[in-house]
Design a protein around this motif. Sequence first.
Motif, PDB file in Angstrom:
ATOM      1  N   GLY A  59       0.821  -1.214   0.000  1.00 47.89           N
ATOM      2  CA  GLY A  59       0.000   0.000   0.000  1.00 47.89           C
ATOM      3  C   GLY A  59       0.843   1.247   0.000  1.00 47.89           C
ATOM      4  N   GLU A  62       2.101   2.165  -3.487  1.00 49.97           N
ATOM      5  CA  GLU A  62       1.039   2.714  -4.333  1.00 49.97           C
ATOM      6  C   GLU A  62       0.757   4.153  -3.949  1.00 49.97           C
ATOM      7  OE1 GLU A  62      -3.403   1.533  -5.929  1.00 49.97           O
ATOM      8  OE2 GLU A  62      -2.346   0.252  -4.494  1.00 49.97           O
ATOM      9  N   LYS A 144      -3.244  -4.264   5.598  1.00 48.27           N
ATOM     10  CA  LYS A 144      -3.382  -4.063   4.157  1.00 48.27           C
ATOM     11  C   LYS A 144      -4.713  -3.397   3.834  1.00 48.27           C
ATOM     12  CE  LYS A 144      -3.082  -6.445  -0.274  1.00 48.27           C
ATOM     13  NZ  LYS A 144      -2.859  -7.754  -0.958  1.00 48.27           N
ATOM     14  N   GLU A 148      -5.318   0.356   2.208  1.00 51.70           N
ATOM     15  CA  GLU A 148      -6.099   0.563   0.987  1.00 51.70           C
ATOM     16  C   GLU A 148      -7.056   1.731   1.162  1.00 51.70           C
ATOM     17  OE1 GLU A 148      -6.309  -0.823  -2.133  1.00 51.70           O
ATOM     18  OE2 GLU A 148      -4.368  -1.690  -1.650  1.00 51.70           O
ATOM     19  N   LYS A 151      -5.311   5.156   0.539  1.00 51.73           N
ATOM     20  CA  LYS A 151      -4.728   5.551  -0.744  1.00 51.73           C
ATOM     21  C   LYS A 151      -5.569   6.641  -1.407  1.00 51.73           C
ATOM     22  CE  LYS A 151      -6.942   2.041  -3.669  1.00 51.73           C
ATOM     23  NZ  LYS A 151      -6.704   0.876  -4.519  1.00 51.73           N
TER      24      LYS A 151
END
Length: 425
Positions: A59, A62, A144, A148, A151
């Motif tokens: 993550g 990203e 995780k 997410e 983001k």
Amino acid sequence: EPSSEPHSCCSVAMAKARPHSERSSHRRRNLLLAVALLSAALLLPAATASAAVAVAAEGDEENRSRGAATQWATGKDEGELAAEREAVGVGLVVEDDFAGGFGSLDSMLQWAIGNSDPGRLKEEAADVQKLSEDELLKRRHEIKGLMEKLKMPSDADLMKIAIADLNNASISLEDRQRALQELLILVEPIDNANDLDKIGGLVPVIQDLNNANEEIRITSAWILGTASQNNALVQSQILGYGALARLVKMGYSTSAKEAAKAMYAISALIRNNVNGQEAFTSENGNAMLQHILGSNSVDVRLQKKAVFLITDLADFQLNSGSSGLPFLSERVFLKSVTDMLSKFDLDLQEKVLLAIRSLLKLPSTDGTDLESCGLDSVLYRLGVQLEELPSEEQKEYAGEVDALRREVEMLFQQKLKRGTATAAL
């Protein structure tokens, strides 16, 4: 397109974010703390550090690739956004003075440690050492999932948000303008410009060319010009929606700013585009150009844009061998261009000379038409004016303009001689 309204192509300088409720800020704080604490708990014990970092880094990488946190506008209120987030189980974090922005997982942990109870961190670390492999795996999935949620949205997501605002009939003018400004920046990359119509963005932008608010019309034209710049796909899409007719009408605007942005969009749409140039002729775009050149009330900067477009169109005809713009060689049009040399502005005169040079090279241009427009006498008077410039700095530039003037004069005489020789046969 030069502009006094700066915007960055490196980061989306979005408009003001709406105030967040205390509950929303508190929920975000808890979310960040939860991620940090869970991550810290897994990262602190040496035996489990590598596995935790590997999962969390997915993550983190990203997020890092998306850059710093970005703010975007939306016409929806906080309640509507919260309901949407809860419906899909995703929370969008908007950067503010609390959240900051985390360039890496380490920086997030540093922030969390400074905002957490050291005793609790120690307890979490001790508890992790007692977990089984299955429990550790579960914790990793939790981290995780939380990462997410943190983001940031992609450019496509931001474009969809702005487009949704434009399709919202109840949105305020301020929010509509903000959405357009966001799109203006987002469509600069060619991939984003190519996606604009796919996600339903071109139609509302084109519709806003008819908005009663001048700033809305200006920004809409600006978006169309930016998206279609050297982009045959977007040029074709915009032309297909018939936007050129409205842009030509905007070129007559008494607002110099609005007319200039319309000219920018028109130039981008029809440059190196045969279909666009044919549509320009069909919409009587040459009359708009003559209006701009012949009106004493028009801003000289707009006149320069018009002359530059004429040069661009003539050069395209020369390079492509096309003859689809007959108005370029019409006597009335040539007269409007020639008369611009009488305006004492060196930059404008240079641009006009460049346009006349290109027009003279067109096979369809008749030298006698330019002679009847008084080109020879205008060129002579310009030469006298250039010699009388008092400033040494001006004289240097004037010398360059005069060299161009002499080149145009030579081409003109050659054109006349060829015309005379052809007539004698």
